[in-house]
Design an enzyme around this catalytic site. Structure first.
Site, PDB file in Angstrom:
ATOM      1  N   GLY A  32       0.913  -1.309   0.002  1.00 38.22           N
ATOM      2  CA  GLY A  32       0.040   0.119   0.099  1.00 38.22           C
ATOM      3  C   GLY A  32       0.845   1.191  -0.038  1.00 38.22           C
ATOM      4  O   GLY A  32       2.097   1.240   0.707  1.00 38.22           O
ATOM      5  N   ALA A  33       0.512   2.226  -0.740  1.00 33.81           N
ATOM      6  CA  ALA A  33       1.587   3.294  -1.082  1.00 33.81           C
ATOM      7  C   ALA A  33       1.900   4.025   0.342  1.00 33.81           C
ATOM      8  O   ALA A  33       3.099   4.118   0.784  1.00 33.81           O
ATOM      9  CB  ALA A  33       0.831   4.248  -1.881  1.00 33.81           C
ATOM     10  N   GLU A  34       0.668   4.350   1.173  1.00 32.61           N
ATOM     11  CA  GLU A  34       0.747   5.153   2.382  1.00 32.61           C
ATOM     12  C   GLU A  34       1.353   4.197   3.604  1.00 32.61           C
ATOM     13  O   GLU A  34       2.331   4.651   4.293  1.00 32.61           O
ATOM     14  CB  GLU A  34      -0.552   5.437   2.821  1.00 32.61           C
ATOM     15  CG  GLU A  34      -1.391   6.556   1.865  1.00 32.61           C
ATOM     16  CD  GLU A  34      -2.126   5.578   0.811  1.00 32.61           C
ATOM     17  OE1 GLU A  34      -2.041   4.317   0.861  1.00 32.61           O
ATOM     18  OE2 GLU A  34      -2.762   6.302  -0.208  1.00 32.61           O
ATOM     19  N   ARG A 105      -9.309  -5.306  -5.409  1.00 29.45           N
ATOM     20  CA  ARG A 105      -9.300  -4.536  -4.562  1.00 29.45           C
ATOM     21  C   ARG A 105     -10.884  -4.115  -4.696  1.00 29.45           C
ATOM     22  O   ARG A 105     -11.468  -3.143  -3.601  1.00 29.45           O
ATOM     23  CB  ARG A 105      -8.630  -3.467  -4.683  1.00 29.45           C
ATOM     24  CG  ARG A 105      -8.532  -2.228  -5.599  1.00 29.45           C
ATOM     25  CD  ARG A 105      -7.511  -1.505  -5.844  1.00 29.45           C
ATOM     26  NE  ARG A 105      -7.104  -1.060  -4.533  1.00 29.45           N
ATOM     27  CZ  ARG A 105      -6.156  -0.160  -4.754  1.00 29.45           C
ATOM     28  NH1 ARG A 105      -5.091   0.053  -5.743  1.00 29.45           N
ATOM     29  NH2 ARG A 105      -5.608   0.392  -3.457  1.00 29.45           N
ATOM     30  N   ARG A 167      -3.139   6.228 -10.519  1.00 28.74           N
ATOM     31  CA  ARG A 167      -3.383   4.834 -10.987  1.00 28.74           C
ATOM     32  C   ARG A 167      -4.553   4.951 -12.280  1.00 28.74           C
ATOM     33  O   ARG A 167      -5.630   4.923 -11.786  1.00 28.74           O
ATOM     34  CB  ARG A 167      -3.952   4.120  -9.932  1.00 28.74           C
ATOM     35  CG  ARG A 167      -2.840   3.838  -8.682  1.00 28.74           C
ATOM     36  CD  ARG A 167      -1.688   2.812  -9.061  1.00 28.74           C
ATOM     37  NE  ARG A 167      -0.914   2.685  -8.164  1.00 28.74           N
ATOM     38  CZ  ARG A 167       0.486   3.357  -7.868  1.00 28.74           C
ATOM     39  NH1 ARG A 167       0.492   4.322  -8.683  1.00 28.74           N
ATOM     40  NH2 ARG A 167       1.278   3.062  -6.924  1.00 28.74           N
ATOM     41  N   ARG A 227      11.856  12.172 -11.144  1.00 29.47           N
ATOM     42  CA  ARG A 227      12.249  11.938 -12.458  1.00 29.47           C
ATOM     43  C   ARG A 227      13.049  10.573 -12.790  1.00 29.47           C
ATOM     44  O   ARG A 227      13.773  10.281 -13.505  1.00 29.47           O
ATOM     45  CB  ARG A 227      13.320  13.193 -12.974  1.00 29.47           C
ATOM     46  CG  ARG A 227      12.708  14.410 -12.936  1.00 29.47           C
ATOM     47  CD  ARG A 227      13.672  15.342 -13.426  1.00 29.47           C
ATOM     48  NE  ARG A 227      13.565  16.948 -12.964  1.00 29.47           N
ATOM     49  CZ  ARG A 227      12.302  17.446 -13.514  1.00 29.47           C
ATOM     50  NH1 ARG A 227      11.527  17.162 -14.421  1.00 29.47           N
ATOM     51  NH2 ARG A 227      12.209  18.804 -13.137  1.00 29.47           N
ATOM     52  N   GLY A 228      12.561   9.605 -11.792  1.00 31.18           N
ATOM     53  CA  GLY A 228      12.888   8.290 -12.194  1.00 31.18           C
ATOM     54  C   GLY A 228      14.672   8.064 -12.037  1.00 31.18           C
ATOM     55  O   GLY A 228      15.084   8.798 -11.053  1.00 31.18           O
ATOM     56  N   ASP A 258       7.500   5.810  -3.189  1.00 34.36           N
ATOM     57  CA  ASP A 258       6.790   5.704  -1.753  1.00 34.36           C
ATOM     58  C   ASP A 258       8.337   5.907  -0.924  1.00 34.36           C
ATOM     59  O   ASP A 258       8.159   6.618   0.235  1.00 34.36           O
ATOM     60  CB  ASP A 258       6.098   4.593  -1.304  1.00 34.36           C
ATOM     61  CG  ASP A 258       4.911   4.407  -2.074  1.00 34.36           C
ATOM     62  OD1 ASP A 258       4.556   5.319  -2.599  1.00 34.36           O
ATOM     63  OD2 ASP A 258       4.545   3.072  -2.350  1.00 34.36           O
TER      64      ASP A 258
HETATM   65  P1  ATP Z   1       6.851   4.334  -8.414  1.00 38.86           P
HETATM   66  O1  ATP Z   1       5.363   4.800  -8.449  1.00 38.86           O
HETATM   67  O2  ATP Z   1       7.200   2.822  -9.199  1.00 38.86           O
HETATM   68  O3  ATP Z   1       7.029   3.926  -7.057  1.00 38.86           O
HETATM   69  P2  ATP Z   1       7.490   6.853  -9.111  1.00 38.86           P
HETATM   70  O4  ATP Z   1       7.063   6.961 -10.550  1.00 38.86           O
HETATM   71  O5  ATP Z   1       6.443   7.411  -8.047  1.00 38.86           O
HETATM   72  O6  ATP Z   1       7.844   5.345  -8.674  1.00 38.86           O
HETATM   73  P3  ATP Z   1      10.149   7.556  -9.961  1.00 38.86           P
HETATM   74  O7  ATP Z   1      10.347   8.829 -10.269  1.00 38.86           O
HETATM   75  O8  ATP Z   1      10.064   6.488 -10.914  1.00 38.86           O
HETATM   76  O9  ATP Z   1       8.775   7.652  -8.947  1.00 38.86           O
HETATM   77  O10 ATP Z   1      11.261   6.933  -8.885  1.00 38.86           O
HETATM   78  C1  ATP Z   1      11.380   7.909  -7.531  1.00 38.86           C
HETATM   79  C2  ATP Z   1      12.870   8.006  -7.084  1.00 38.86           C
HETATM   80  O11 ATP Z   1      13.374   6.617  -7.049  1.00 38.86           O
HETATM   81  C3  ATP Z   1      13.519   8.757  -8.169  1.00 38.86           C
HETATM   82  O12 ATP Z   1      13.541  10.111  -7.747  1.00 38.86           O
HETATM   83  C4  ATP Z   1      14.873   8.528  -7.999  1.00 38.86           C
HETATM   84  O13 ATP Z   1      15.637   8.768  -6.696  1.00 38.86           O
HETATM   85  C5  ATP Z   1      14.789   6.802  -7.468  1.00 38.86           C
HETATM   86  N1  ATP Z   1      14.933   5.852  -8.634  1.00 38.86           N
HETATM   87  C6  ATP Z   1      14.067   5.555  -9.597  1.00 38.86           C
HETATM   88  N2  ATP Z   1      14.527   4.720 -10.190  1.00 38.86           N
HETATM   89  C7  ATP Z   1      15.997   4.508 -10.143  1.00 38.86           C
HETATM   90  C8  ATP Z   1      16.916   3.913 -10.671  1.00 38.86           C
HETATM   91  N3  ATP Z   1      16.900   3.151 -11.796  1.00 38.86           N
HETATM   92  N4  ATP Z   1      18.205   4.012  -9.901  1.00 38.86           N
HETATM   93  C9  ATP Z   1      18.458   4.835  -8.997  1.00 38.86           C
HETATM   94  N5  ATP Z   1      17.062   5.562  -8.306  1.00 38.86           N
HETATM   95  C10 ATP Z   1      16.180   5.369  -8.835  1.00 38.86           C
END
Ligand code: ATP
Length: 316
Positions: A32-34, A105, A167, A227-228, A258
């Site tokens: 769960g995210a929270e 769910r 989602r 930004r992933g 999270d």
């Molecule tokens: P999710 O919903 O899958 O939990 P999200 O889309 O909310 O993720 P992302 O931006 O994908 O969030 O990831 C959150 C943080 O995780 C990024 O800001 C980064 O710090 C870390 N992160 C994500 N992917 C990587 C990676 N391949 N290597 C290192 N750090 C990562």
């Protein structure tokens, strides 16, 4: 009294090692995210309360037992007495870090959460209320609960953090915009991934800096953009601060967002400045990315430095 209060739906999670249709054994945990954020904060030494509804069933007991074991306060969690079950999700790894998740769910206990369930959990005056955009997607009463909690917290001077967490399986982008945008006037800290930011804007086609400006003008103090693998940016009235992600071999990306929120809020609770909040956030996120499970691999305060150790280090 807790430092942070959060609520939402926590489900039982069944994790396969290969394609689900082939059968075989599954590992049972919770997701769960929270509650992922709650566990992350508890591991870092903060006092956290999770509110929400679970079914009067063994999976509900698993959720509450796991949260308690992690040191999360479940004193305001409710066990549903109307026969609604605890929600369930199944995950199957498909290709590398690409994972498929199936949800069961609809009609769950967690989706029946209401304002009366969650408002008492806020009465002790925490410093932060953490919400995600998943909760308002679950049901009308869940959407009311999120709005009522945000309104109450805002009036009480509690910092309101909202992670958009869109989602697409639960609702359309238009529905999400209509329901989530009214939360903005109660939100201090908005967290979104790059692709979620347009959902929160009146003009979804605005470019990022214009969009951020409109959010700050609407009363949000801090906009954090994830930004992933490229890291994250925090924007305030004073400008933007970027932080690259930590270098880590990606094993399981689910839960990275999270974990990031847990690290960010931990920095905020410690009074850290924005660069240090971001540093803590990308560090905790790297633990989620580099380990299996949504929350299982999250670091304790002592473990935060492990990422600075050379690969192959044995800790004795
Ligand atoms: P999710 O919903 O899958 O939990 P999200 O889309 O909310 O993720 P992302 O931006 O994908 O969030 O990831 C959150 C943080 O995780 C990024 O800001 C980064 O710090 C870390 N992160 C994500 N992917 C990587 C990676 N391949 N290597 C290192 N750090 C990562």
């Amino acid at each position: 009294a807790p430092d942070v209060v959060t609520f939402g739906e926590t489900m039982a999670a069944l994790r396969a090692n290969g394609p689900l249709r082939l059968g075989g054994s599954l590992g049972l945990s919770m997701a769960g995210a929270e509650s992922n954020v709650a566990v992350g904060l508890a591991r870092l030494g903060h006092r956290v309360r999770w509110a929400g509804r679970v079914g009067a069933d063994e999976l509900g007991a698993l959720v509450l037992r796991t949260l308690r074991a992690e040191g999360v306060d479940t004193g305001y969690a409710i066990t549903d007495d109307s026969g609604r079950p605890t929600g369930l999700l199944l995950t199957e790894p498909r290709l590398g870090t690409l994972t498929r998740v199936s949800y069961y769910r609809a009609g769950s206990a967690g989706s029946a959460v209401s304002p009366a369930d969650v408002l008492p959990a806020l009465a002790s005056g925490p410093r932060v209320l953490h919400l995600t955009g998943i909760t308002p997607a679950l049901s009308a009463s869940a959407a009311e609960a999120a709005l009522a909690a945000a309104t109450t917290a805002r009036e009480a001077g509690i910092t309101v953090c909202l992670d958009v967490n869109y989602r697409s399986r639960l609702w359309s982008a238009d529905r999400a915009r209509t329901v989530l945008r009214p939360l903005l006037s109660r939100t201090d800290l908005l967290i979104a991934s790059e692709d979620e930011l347009p959902l929160m804007l009146e003009r979804p086609d605005a470019d990022e800096s214009e969009g951020v400006k409109s959010l700050l003008a609407a009363g949000v103090r801090e906009v954090v953009i994830k930004r992933g693998a490229r890291g994250a940016t925090t924007c305030t009235a004073d400008g933007a601060t970027d932080r690259p992600a930590r270098q880590v071999d990606a094993v399981d990306l689910v839960g990275a967002g999270d974990a990031f929120v847990a690290g960010y809020l931990s920095g905020l609770l410690h009074g850290a400045d924005i660069p240090d909040r971001l540093h803590r956030a990308v560090t905790t996120a790297a633990f989620a990315v580099g380990t299996r499970g949504d929350w299982e691999g999250l670091p304790t305060e002592d473990e935060l430095g492990l990422l600075d150790r050379p690969d192959g280090t044995t800790i004795r």
